[in-house]
Design an enzyme around this catalytic site. Sequence first.
Site, PDB file in Angstrom:
ATOM      1  N   HIS A  96       0.870  -1.163   0.000  1.00 57.59           N
ATOM      2  CA  HIS A  96       0.000   0.000   0.000  1.00 57.59           C
ATOM      3  C   HIS A  96       0.909   1.216   0.000  1.00 57.59           C
ATOM      4  O   HIS A  96       1.711   1.400   0.902  1.00 57.59           O
ATOM      5  CB  HIS A  96      -0.898   0.005   1.233  1.00 57.59           C
ATOM      6  CG  HIS A  96      -1.827   1.163   1.261  1.00 57.59           C
ATOM      7  ND1 HIS A  96      -3.136   1.075   0.826  1.00 57.59           N
ATOM      8  CD2 HIS A  96      -1.648   2.449   1.633  1.00 57.59           C
ATOM      9  CE1 HIS A  96      -3.708   2.256   0.944  1.00 57.59           C
ATOM     10  NE2 HIS A  96      -2.837   3.094   1.429  1.00 57.59           N
ATOM     11  N   CYS A  97       0.806   2.004  -1.028  1.00 59.98           N
ATOM     12  CA  CYS A  97       1.738   3.124  -1.155  1.00 59.98           C
ATOM     13  C   CYS A  97       1.095   4.400  -0.611  1.00 59.98           C
ATOM     14  O   CYS A  97       0.127   4.887  -1.188  1.00 59.98           O
ATOM     15  CB  CYS A  97       2.103   3.318  -2.624  1.00 59.98           C
ATOM     16  SG  CYS A  97       3.329   4.604  -2.868  1.00 59.98           S
TER      17      CYS A  97
END
Lengths: 427, 158
Positions: A125-126
């Site tokens: 998850h950026c």
Amino acid sequence: VLLIMFYLFSFSSCPYLSEKITPAIPAIGGILFFFVMGTLLRTSFSDPGVLPRATPDEAADLERQIDIANGSSSGGYRPPPRTKEVIINGQTVKLKYCFTCKIFRPPRASHCSLCDNCVERFDHHCPWVGNCVGKRNYRFFYMFILSLSFLTVFIFAFVITHVILRSQQTGFLNALKDSPARYPFTETNYRSSVVCFFSVWSIVGLSGFHTYLISSNQTTNEDIKGSWSNKRGKENYNPYSYGNIFTNCCAALCGPLSPSLIDRRGFIQPDTPQLAGPSNGITMYGATQSQSNMCDQDQCIQSTKFVLQAAATPLLQSEPSITSEELPLPGKTTISGPCATLTLGQPTPPSSMPNLTSDTGLTDMIPLKEEHEGHQFLTPEEAPSPPGMLPSGSPITHSHTMHVLSLASQDSLHEDSVRGLVKLSSV
Amino acid sequence: QVHSLQELRRSASLATKVFVQRDYSEGTTCQFQTKFPAELESRIERQLFEETVKTLNGFYAEAEKIGGSSYLEGCLACATAYFIFLCMETHYEKVLKKISKYIQEQNEKIYAPRGLLLTDPLERGMRVIEISIYEDRCSSGSSSSGSSSSSSGGGGGG
């Protein structure tokens, strides 16, 4: 950071460099910048490959099968995490059961707690992008960091060039006034150089890392856990790799893009029986702002958080189609009352309205979850059913549940919704 | 009893649903198990069912096939900044359309006459093939009607 760097570059170095060397430099820089922004937006706003939650029937069926497999469960305890083993390409892979989504996760899928969804081929998850990186947007993400690294290297190189050239110049032109001579030593230039330096290294490093991941066909998740590393055992290898670096790269970046499985335009059905979902997967984004006051503010706020992801097809019977566990909606009947009077006077496609009136006669009971102000910005854009990206800017809309609801009741409507779904999934 | 699709909706009620799960032995590609569910034992011939699932598997494999044409499409899309998809469909989407037509056809010809209904896996997030089993309302004496909350037309014909 990106923007700051770019502006520093443009305002300090560009004019000088463009006259000294060639005007192509800011042009190239500009193109690169737009490319970076484009890929960033695409990464942020496209569906990473979210797996919709199981319908209640499926979940029940699965539970039954698990119970049969385990023998009768001891009532009252939470059963241990359920796993299934599969042999893929000679390697044993454990499939875990996701309690939130009520499915057995496919291999390489993982549940993201921030987005609260299972995502296929989950990478990570950026936070910079504000989205999960998964099967469908990995290539955009990769292009983003690759182009970003080119951009930063580009800027860095030219800032340094600028500084060098200037200081060379001052060596020759002693007679020059102080102010231009001091230019290379101004804070702006130094600051931009320093910022550039650190960003260059981190971005280039990240690109390199992802290049390695792509060539070995692993996800960040797998790499961190060391799922396929040799340290675990001699026999451990990556069953998904095609064996060839080139093939791996091509498959990840140029392979076919599967359509989005979520329906972003539907409503989440509350559990009250009388509500009918929208048809054709085109939502009606709530009432006008003035009427939102009529509802209990709390509930409206809460319900607007679960917007956008549900029914593709209308619900003719009184089925509460989604067990939306995180849709508490206390006192629903009270909300339905005042909300019922909210008219749907916004840019909804007229075709869906008559459908509902004729079929259900419950237009006024359409769940107006989206009446909150926060979502007004969606209304003008969503009405004409754009085929492109869904610009859901707020992370809230992104990060909440995607329920695929399909209890098609009529063939024609059903067909339309499937078409709609396929069309939507062009993102 | 033989029913047409329309008749089915009107006169039958949903008894139960059978789910054909995914088969992950080939990896992450979309394939479904060809194991014949026990509940369909008396309803349809094993061979017909297997053939349906195999054909569907074939379609999905075709959609996800990695080869020259898919690379070309991917590169072309990248070169046009993905704007080309405003004009044309991806190969995957084309195959999905074929699949939904096939499912509808199968429903009309084979499954509805036997009181069954296939649901396109796309509507179930590609997790399962849902087969709804219907019982005649008039004759549903012995078989217990399942979740009556499901709409009787549920499952959709594609």
